[in-house]
Write a protein that holds these residues in place. Structure first.
Motif, PDB file in Angstrom:
ATOM      1  N   GLN A  46     -48.548   6.448  -6.095  1.00  0.00           N
ATOM      2  CA  GLN A  46     -47.736   5.723  -7.443  1.00  0.00           C
ATOM      3  C   GLN A  46     -47.358   6.966  -8.371  1.00  0.00           C
ATOM      4  O   GLN A  46     -46.396   5.951  -9.583  1.00  0.00           O
ATOM      5  N   ASP A  47     -47.526   7.965  -8.732  1.00  0.00           N
ATOM      6  CA  ASP A  47     -47.520   8.668  -9.975  1.00  0.00           C
ATOM      7  C   ASP A  47     -46.004   8.708  -9.308  1.00  0.00           C
ATOM      8  O   ASP A  47     -44.826   9.275  -8.521  1.00  0.00           O
ATOM      9  N   ALA A  48     -45.292   9.601 -11.165  1.00  0.00           N
ATOM     10  CA  ALA A  48     -44.038  10.269 -10.462  1.00  0.00           C
ATOM     11  C   ALA A  48     -43.780  11.149  -9.761  1.00  0.00           C
ATOM     12  O   ALA A  48     -44.154  11.956  -9.610  1.00  0.00           O
ATOM     13  N   GLY A  49     -42.690  11.322  -8.849  1.00  0.00           N
ATOM     14  CA  GLY A  49     -41.874  11.797  -7.874  1.00  0.00           C
ATOM     15  C   GLY A  49     -42.975  11.728  -7.012  1.00  0.00           C
ATOM     16  O   GLY A  49     -42.842  12.874  -5.356  1.00  0.00           O
ATOM     17  N   GLY A  50     -43.504  10.605  -6.676  1.00  0.00           N
ATOM     18  CA  GLY A  50     -44.632  10.685  -5.030  1.00  0.00           C
ATOM     19  C   GLY A  50     -43.410   9.516  -4.592  1.00  0.00           C
ATOM     20  O   GLY A  50     -42.789   9.223  -4.433  1.00  0.00           O
ATOM     21  N   ILE A  51     -44.573   8.703  -3.154  1.00  0.00           N
ATOM     22  CA  ILE A  51     -44.275   7.823  -2.638  1.00  0.00           C
ATOM     23  C   ILE A  51     -43.444   6.789  -2.720  1.00  0.00           C
ATOM     24  O   ILE A  51     -42.227   6.705  -2.697  1.00  0.00           O
ATOM     25  N   VAL A  52     -43.372   6.286  -3.935  1.00  0.00           N
ATOM     26  CA  VAL A  52     -43.287   5.521  -3.730  1.00  0.00           C
ATOM     27  C   VAL A  52     -41.497   4.739  -4.334  1.00  0.00           C
ATOM     28  O   VAL A  52     -40.947   4.542  -4.242  1.00  0.00           O
ATOM     29  N   ASP A  53     -41.966   6.396  -5.155  1.00  0.00           N
ATOM     30  CA  ASP A  53     -40.300   6.392  -6.461  1.00  0.00           C
ATOM     31  C   ASP A  53     -39.494   6.912  -4.714  1.00  0.00           C
ATOM     32  O   ASP A  53     -38.145   6.084  -4.758  1.00  0.00           O
ATOM     33  N   ILE A  54     -40.306   7.743  -3.926  1.00  0.00           N
ATOM     34  CA  ILE A  54     -38.817   7.829  -2.615  1.00  0.00           C
ATOM     35  C   ILE A  54     -38.434   6.610  -1.975  1.00  0.00           C
ATOM     36  O   ILE A  54     -37.305   6.251  -1.400  1.00  0.00           O
ATOM     37  N   GLU A  55     -39.533   5.449  -1.614  1.00  0.00           N
ATOM     38  CA  GLU A  55     -39.581   4.208  -1.287  1.00  0.00           C
ATOM     39  C   GLU A  55     -38.394   3.491  -2.258  1.00  0.00           C
ATOM     40  O   GLU A  55     -37.149   2.465  -1.634  1.00  0.00           O
ATOM     41  N   PHE A  56     -38.625   3.533  -2.810  1.00  0.00           N
ATOM     42  CA  PHE A  56     -37.738   3.173  -3.924  1.00  0.00           C
ATOM     43  C   PHE A  56     -36.101   3.318  -4.178  1.00  0.00           C
ATOM     44  O   PHE A  56     -35.216   2.325  -3.994  1.00  0.00           O
ATOM     45  N   MET A  57     -35.774   4.520  -3.607  1.00  0.00           N
ATOM     46  CA  MET A  57     -34.431   4.999  -3.888  1.00  0.00           C
ATOM     47  C   MET A  57     -33.893   4.320  -2.529  1.00  0.00           C
ATOM     48  O   MET A  57     -32.947   4.059  -1.895  1.00  0.00           O
ATOM     49  N   VAL A  58     -34.852   5.030  -1.720  1.00  0.00           N
ATOM     50  CA  VAL A  58     -34.005   3.947  -1.047  1.00  0.00           C
ATOM     51  C   VAL A  58     -33.721   2.630  -0.952  1.00  0.00           C
ATOM     52  O   VAL A  58     -32.601   2.487   0.768  1.00  0.00           O
ATOM     53  N   GLN A  59     -34.641   1.627  -1.173  1.00  0.00           N
ATOM     54  CA  GLN A  59     -34.486   0.617  -0.992  1.00  0.00           C
ATOM     55  C   GLN A  59     -32.780   0.223  -1.913  1.00  0.00           C
ATOM     56  O   GLN A  59     -32.225  -0.798  -1.773  1.00  0.00           O
TER      57      GLN A  59
END
Length: 967
Positions: A869-882
């Motif tokens: 959840q933190d900045a630079g983590g997994i969800v950031d990458i997922e959101f960029m892909v989406q």
């Protein structure tokens, strides 16, 4: 098996062969006369029957029965016609004996001349026994009722019939040339007879009937006998009642059944009387034979039985007994029965009677290697052919090798050898191979290859476990063995020994525990961190203490115990799983299988095969089978991950394949249950649905990124006519049907059973979320996605994938997904909405120091970095892909081909939408984060690391986030 020509008969057999001249066979063809000479040379029984009934051989020859095999049912029909003509019990006895002698002559003729193989000979003999038993019973029963009235059940009010169970070789269709038959008699329920002057108890009725049946079969008259009949396998043996009710039989086996009776019951089959009631009786007794857990105590009992047999063999000088002696038939049977009794409660494919079929299953299911099974099969056939050769000589029940030259020459001739020495050499070879394989399965784990008992290293731990050492001495021993906190280790062991689970154990269980714990300690101290291993494995010992068969499993399989300790040392998650579900110990037995989980097609086939063995109406067993399958394969994946044989991406692939295989069968089960009750729904064109329903996976399962313990984000979609009624006895409209189908699927997935639940299920991504229908039609799904869905729902759709169900509906879902995601969007608005949604998530779920971005101390050791959840983590990458898929797929539809982040990133690189260096950075960071998260999950740790870790990755991800304008 080739036969030597009679021209080379040894001198000792020539006079025997010449007895064929006593038979009027001048008109026979040469081949049949040659067969007669061979039969006369080999068997006194053949010539004696020919002398007794001069026309019998001619009759068999004229009908062609000597040269052809019977078609199914032919033998029974021939006997039925003869029995129906009987007018008295004496007449019945004569008919049965004449028929038996006729068939025995035919069967021996075909066997010694190798016109029949082993399977045919055993089948014909078993069919003869079945027909004799049942036809005699069916003739006696109505006449018995005329004398004593018809037995009627007190509860059911229905007429009662006896059930006749055939045991041993008869039950398995493996009867030999001169077998006796082992029978057990039962009847469904108590009551009294009706229709006679004096009513008698049902048990008395059936005891008298059983005695008449035994006399019809067993009594020796001038015509011989039909079958020697042995009733000693019944409850209480010779001291017990000849016939018992089903309730009495069930009670006996439940309360007093002994190990050898379990082995006998493996081959039990209804051979006469009421077949339907007999099937119910065998089902009642199944739990006694096949335990629902892994039952390694079976090996202990088999070992004890074999020891008794060996003592008897030595006492009676029976080393040359090819059944009971070393390397004999019984040892092959013990090998098969060991696996049946250990695993048969869970692996239904092992619940069968014929030994050769059991061996084939052991090979097919991977319990025994193919070369081992091939040797056992060939040895068994050789030994059974030899047994038939011994018994064909005089129609005598024997398994002893002959000690006279004449009979030795006969056996060699029948077996196709030109001398007794050549035969004996081959026999000794097979007996040695059987004995070797037998010792691998049955041998005591403390014995070496020569059968000598090795020094048991666990012996030094026995005094500590038994409490014979003073506290100081116990602590010193633990410290010297490598325990860092010897006091804590000692307290854990004392706590187990004095705990209520152990104090209330029965004697046998306590003996097994006392034998196991020292073995356990001896292996724990070989581990790198014995304190940790002891802490993690003792809860398992406590959990299985009262089911001591699991302790026997680990005692009997030292390598399995080693694997258990290694896995527990590596992962508390695995230790907890095995403690909660001890049935997983089975997976530790086969190292190759444990560390090599199967591919997707094999998973699907294995699960389908398991479920096809379970009755369709047994929902409880189906649910348990699904859960055990998931637990077992989940453990294999975790073990492979720990061992390093599976990289991260393959771990997720396997866990996703596992979920898909389970969902496929869950959908099939749910559909079948509803269709049986309500019939099949219809499509709009009136055709039947088959099933016009799909399960769509979102999130991790949609993106092939499942982890250990992941839940499933699912959406259910159908393409049936919501208004049309189903075509069953209790019709409902399509909307109701599909809603109930969805409820049934969730029930099958989430219900807690003794083996836990399959998956947590999250349905909030369906149209309108929790407020929407559980199951949407394809049209409603399309309208919602096109007209009402929020941007975050379209983000989720990027990772949506049809998992199982109707291919036609699946194609429709894919068309909707492609149309929705592939439309052109306002990039400024899209960036704003994606960025705002990510900010909300970070505020609610991220580490406080990074909620507004990266704080000054976010990269320090004292800070925490939430991998997801933190900045630079997994969800950031997922959101960029989406974001990228939503922004650019209208120009680059290939971005929608895949649902996993790695391949979408590859597509962005291939399309020139993102620099290759940035794509590589995101992919490597994503894999690194997820790899650590997986390891943390196996350690039962939250998905966080200290702030100084992954600094370069985090900064790189955040840079790309800013460059995409998502702030």
């Amino acid at each position: 098996m080739s036969l030597p020509p009679l021209a080379f008969l040894p001198a000792v057999l020539l006079s025997l062969a010449d007895r064929s001249g006593e038979v009027n066979c001048a008109a026979w063809p040469e081949a049949r006369r040659e067969a007669l000479r061979r039969a006369c040379a080999c068997s006194d029984f053949v010539i004696e029957q020919a002398r007794r009934d001069s026309g019998l051989l001619d009759e068999l020859a004229g009908s062609g029965e000597l040269e052809r095999r019977y078609v199914p049912g032919e033998l029974r029909e021939a006997l039925r016609q003869r029995v129906q003509a009987c007018v008295s019990e004496d007449d019945l006895g004569r008919v049965l004996r004449h028929f038996r002698n006729r068939q025995q002559l035919r069967i021996i003729w075909r066997d010694v001349n190798r016109l029949a193989d082993l399977a045919e000979t055993c089948r014909d003999l078993s069919d003869l026994a079945d027909a004799s038993i049942d036809e005699a019973y069916q003739w006696l029963y109505p006449r018995h009722c005329q004398s004593f009235g018809t037995p009627v059940g007190r509860r059911s009010g229905q007429a009662q019939h006896m059930v006749i169970l055939g045991m041993g070789k008869l039950g398995a269709h493996e009867l030999n040339l001169s077998s006796d038959i082992d029978l057990i008699f039962g009847y469904p329920e108590g009551g009294e007879t009706e229709g006679a002057k004096r009513a008698i108890d049902n048990q008395e009725f059936f005891i008298r009937l059983g005695q008449r049946l035994i006399k019809a079969l067993d009594a020796i008259t001038a015509d011989g006998f039909v079958f020697r009949t042995d009733m000693r396998l019944r409850p209480y043996g010779s001291a017990g009642a000849l016939v018992l009710s089903f309730n009495a039989l069930e009670q006996y086996y439940q309360d007093q059944g002994r190990d050898w009776e379990r082995y006998a019951m493996i081959k039990a089959r209804v051979v006469g009387g009421d077949q339907a009631a007999g099937a119910q009786l065998l089902e009642m007794l199944r739990p006694f034979v096949y335990r629902r857990y892994l039952d390694f105590s079976a090996i202990e009992a088999l070992r004890a039985m074999k020891l008794l047999i060996q003592q008897e063999v030595r006492r009676k000088g029976m080393a040359d007994n090819i059944k009971l002696g070393s390397g004999g038939i019984r040892e092959i049977e013990f090998i098969a029965q060991a696996f049946q009794l250990i695993h048969g409660g869970r692996d239904l494919s092992l619940q069968q009677r014929p030994l050769l079929k059991v061996l084939a299953t052991l090979e097919g299911q991977g319990y025994l290697p193919s070369p081992v099974v091939a040797e056992l099969r060939e040895a068994y056939e050789f030994l059974r052919y030899t047994e038939h050769a011994l018994q064909a000589i005089a129609d005598r029940q024997t398994q002893m090798l002959p000690d006279n030259a004449q009979d030795q020459a006969r056996v060699a001739l029948i077996m196709g050898f030109d001398s007794w020495a050549a035969f004996r050499e081959r026999l000794d070879y097979w007996r040695e191979r059987v004995d070797w394989h037998f010792r691998q399965v049955i041998a005591d784990p403390d014995e070496d290859e020569n059968g000598e008992v090795e020094v048991d290293p666990s012996g030094e731990w026995l005094p500590l476990w038994n409490g014979a050492l003073e506290e100081e001495g116990a602590r010193r021993q633990l410290e010297e063995a490598g325990f860092v906190d010897a006091l804590a280790a000692q307290q854990r062991l004392v706590g187990l020994r004095n705990g209520s689970q152990v104090r209330t154990m029965q004697r046998l269980g306590r003996e097994r525990l006392d034998a196991f714990v020292p073995r356990l300690l001896a292996q724990i101290v070989e581990q790198g961190n014995p304190d940790l291993v002891l802490e993690r494995v003792l809860p398992l010992v406590e959990a299985v203490a009262r089911r001591s068969a699991y302790l026997v499993l680990l005692s009997e399989n030292p390598l399995a115990l080693q694997r258990l300790l290694r896995l527990c040392a590596a992962s508390p998650w695995i230790a907890e799983q095995i403690s909660r579900f001890p049935l997983l110990l089975d997976e530790l037995l086969n190292e190759g299988r444990l560390f090599s989980p199967p591919q997707a097609p094999e998973l699907i086939a294995e699960l389908r095969e398991r479920l096809t063995r379970i009755p369709e109406d047994d929902l409880e067993q189906q649910m348990e089978a699904l859960r055990h399958f998931k637990l077992a394969h989940g453990l294999r994946v975790a073990a492979s991950e720990i061992a390093g044989t599976l990289p991260l991406m393959k771990v997720s692939d396997y866990l996703t394949w596992l979920a898909e295989a389970i969902l496929d069968q869950v959908l099939n089960l749910a559909w079948r249950q509803l269709a049986l009750r309500h019939g099949v729904p219809r499509r709009a064109d009136g055709s039947a649905c088959d099933p016009c329903f799909v399960i769509v996976g979102y999130g991790k399962v949609g993106g092939l990124e499942l982890g250990h313990g992941s839940d499933l984000d699912l959406v259910f979609i159908h393409d049936g006519d919501s208004q049309a009624e189903t075509d069953g006895a209790k019709p409902i409209d399509g909307a109701q049907f599909f809603a109930r189908l969805g409820q049934r699927i969730i029930h099958l997935l989430t219900t807690q059973t003794t083996s836990g639940q399959l998956y947590e299920v999250d349905m909030r991504l369906r149209p309108s979320g929790a407020a929407g229908l559980l199951v949407s039609s394809l049209g409603a799904f399309e309208r919602y996605q096109q007209q009402e869905a929020w941007t975050w729902e379209h983000q989720a759709l990027v990772r949506a994938r049809v998992l199982v169900g109707c291919p036609q509906v699946g194609e429709g879902v894919e068309r909707v997904r492609a149309a929705v995601l592939g439309r052109e969007r306002d990039l400024h608005g899209l960036r704003r909405e994606v960025g705002e949604m990510r900010a909300k998530m970070r505020d609610n779920l991220g580490t406080p120091t990074t909620q507004a971005g990266l704080g000054a101390n976010a990269f320090e050791q004292d800070s925490a970095f939430d991998l997801k959840q933190d900045a630079g983590g997994i969800v950031d990458i997922e959101f960029m892909v989406q974001y990228a898929a939503l922004a650019w797929s209208w120009r680059h539809p290939q971005l929608l081909r895949y649902t996993d982040n790695m391949r979408i990133l590859d597509g962005l690189c291939d399309a020139g939408l993102m620099p290759a260096s940035d794509v590589a950075l995101l992919q490597e960071a994503y894999k690194a984060y997820r790899s650590v998260a997986h390891r943390q999950a196996l350690q039962k740790q939250p998905g966080k690391v200290t702030g100084e870790q992954f600094q370069d990755e985090r900064r790189g991800v955040m840079r790309i986030w800013r460059e995409l304008g998502l702030n």
